[in-house]
Write a protein that holds these residues in place. Structure first.
Motif, mmCIF file in Angstrom:
data_model
loop_
_atom_site.group_PDB
_atom_site.id
_atom_site.type_symbol
_atom_site.label_atom_id
_atom_site.label_comp_id
_atom_site.label_asym_id
_atom_site.label_seq_id
_atom_site.Cartn_x
_atom_site.Cartn_y
_atom_site.Cartn_z
ATOM 1 N N GLY A 29 -11.099 -9.308 26.327
ATOM 2 C CA GLY A 29 -11.278 -10.580 27.022
ATOM 3 C C GLY A 29 -12.140 -11.560 26.253
ATOM 4 O O GLY A 29 -12.717 -12.469 26.837
ATOM 5 N N GLY A 30 -12.236 -11.360 24.949
ATOM 6 C CA GLY A 30 -13.027 -12.262 24.121
ATOM 7 C C GLY A 30 -14.506 -11.900 24.026
ATOM 8 O O GLY A 30 -15.249 -12.544 23.294
ATOM 9 N N TRP A 31 -14.925 -10.896 24.761
ATOM 10 C CA TRP A 31 -16.333 -10.476 24.762
ATOM 11 C C TRP A 31 -16.461 -9.142 24.037
ATOM 12 O O TRP A 31 -15.944 -8.132 24.493
ATOM 13 N N LEU A 32 -17.154 -9.159 22.922
ATOM 14 C CA LEU A 32 -17.281 -7.949 22.099
ATOM 15 C C LEU A 32 -18.704 -7.401 22.168
ATOM 16 O O LEU A 32 -19.646 -8.040 21.721
ATOM 17 N N TYR A 33 -18.814 -6.221 22.747
ATOM 18 C CA TYR A 33 -20.110 -5.554 22.876
ATOM 19 C C TYR A 33 -19.993 -4.114 22.404
ATOM 20 O O TYR A 33 -18.917 -3.517 22.469
ATOM 21 N N GLY A 34 -21.099 -3.562 21.967
ATOM 22 C CA GLY A 34 -21.166 -2.147 21.626
ATOM 23 C C GLY A 34 -20.127 -1.711 20.615
ATOM 24 O O GLY A 34 -20.020 -2.271 19.526
ATOM 25 N N GLU A 35 -19.341 -0.703 21.003
ATOM 26 C CA GLU A 35 -18.354 -0.125 20.089
ATOM 27 C C GLU A 35 -17.278 -1.134 19.701
ATOM 28 O O GLU A 35 -16.816 -1.137 18.556
ATOM 29 N N SER A 36 -16.881 -1.992 20.635
ATOM 30 C CA SER A 36 -15.849 -2.979 20.302
ATOM 31 C C SER A 36 -16.385 -3.983 19.277
ATOM 32 O O SER A 36 -15.657 -4.414 18.385
ATOM 33 N N ARG A 37 -17.656 -4.332 19.365
ATOM 34 C CA ARG A 37 -18.259 -5.241 18.393
ATOM 35 C C ARG A 37 -18.325 -4.568 17.016
ATOM 36 O O ARG A 37 -18.036 -5.195 15.991
ATOM 37 N N GLN A 38 -18.702 -3.313 16.987
ATOM 38 C CA GLN A 38 -18.762 -2.575 15.725
ATOM 39 C C GLN A 38 -17.381 -2.486 15.091
ATOM 40 O O GLN A 38 -17.227 -2.689 13.887
ATOM 41 N N ARG A 39 -16.369 -2.197 15.911
ATOM 42 C CA ARG A 39 -14.995 -2.114 15.398
ATOM 43 C C ARG A 39 -14.538 -3.469 14.870
ATOM 44 O O ARG A 39 -13.900 -3.547 13.819
ATOM 45 N N TYR A 40 -14.877 -4.538 15.573
ATOM 46 C CA TYR A 40 -14.543 -5.895 15.141
ATOM 47 C C TYR A 40 -15.154 -6.179 13.771
ATOM 48 O O TYR A 40 -14.476 -6.687 12.874
ATOM 49 N N GLU A 41 -16.418 -5.846 13.598
ATOM 50 C CA GLU A 41 -17.098 -6.086 12.320
ATOM 51 C C GLU A 41 -16.455 -5.277 11.194
ATOM 52 O O GLU A 41 -16.302 -5.769 10.084
ATOM 53 N N GLN A 42 -16.058 -4.035 11.485
ATOM 54 C CA GLN A 42 -15.360 -3.220 10.484
ATOM 55 C C GLN A 42 -14.029 -3.859 10.104
ATOM 56 O O GLN A 42 -13.668 -3.917 8.925
ATOM 57 N N LEU A 43 -13.304 -4.331 11.098
ATOM 58 C CA LEU A 43 -12.013 -4.946 10.838
ATOM 59 C C LEU A 43 -12.147 -6.242 10.040
ATOM 60 O O LEU A 43 -11.346 -6.512 9.148
ATOM 61 N N VAL A 44 -13.156 -7.036 10.346
ATOM 62 C CA VAL A 44 -13.368 -8.279 9.602
ATOM 63 C C VAL A 44 -13.699 -7.966 8.139
ATOM 64 O O VAL A 44 -13.188 -8.619 7.225
ATOM 65 N N ALA A 45 -14.502 -6.942 7.907
ATOM 66 C CA ALA A 45 -14.805 -6.534 6.531
ATOM 67 C C ALA A 45 -13.536 -6.056 5.831
ATOM 68 O O ALA A 45 -13.289 -6.404 4.663
ATOM 69 N N GLU A 46 -12.704 -5.287 6.531
ATOM 70 C CA GLU A 46 -11.450 -4.815 5.948
ATOM 71 C C GLU A 46 -10.516 -5.991 5.658
ATOM 72 O O GLU A 46 -9.865 -6.042 4.623
ATOM 73 N N TRP A 47 -10.455 -6.952 6.581
ATOM 74 C CA TRP A 47 -9.608 -8.129 6.401
ATOM 75 C C TRP A 47 -10.052 -8.925 5.175
ATOM 76 O O TRP A 47 -9.224 -9.373 4.391
ATOM 77 N N THR A 48 -11.367 -9.066 5.000
ATOM 78 C CA THR A 48 -11.903 -9.782 3.843
ATOM 79 C C THR A 48 -11.456 -9.123 2.546
ATOM 80 O O THR A 48 -11.023 -9.804 1.604
ATOM 81 N N LEU A 49 -11.524 -7.804 2.487
ATOM 82 C CA LEU A 49 -11.075 -7.080 1.292
ATOM 83 C C LEU A 49 -9.565 -7.211 1.098
ATOM 84 O O LEU A 49 -9.087 -7.350 -0.033
#
Length: 64
Positions: A29-49
């Protein structure tokens, strides 16, 4: 320092990672907390690469 795409091993296409990011944000729902926030950050790093790897491949193909 971010590892170069050549050293990162197999990289999923940026479009695939982007779709996973979009699905995650939508599922939360657009709100990233806890594990979902961590997963989002991992995905953004992967997307950058992935974007860097795709650009490098394009540069190599253009130079060849």
């Amino acid at each position: 320092m971010i590892p170069s795409p050549r050293c990162a091993g197999p990289v999923r296409p940026a479009a695939v990672v982007n779709e996973e990011i979009r699905a995650l944000v939508l599922a939360c729902g657009g709100w990233l907390y806890g594990e979902s926030r961590q997963r989002y950050e991992q995905l953004v790093a992967e997307w950058t690469l992935a974007v860097a790897a795709e650009r490098l491949r394009e540069e190599i193909a253009t130079a060849a």
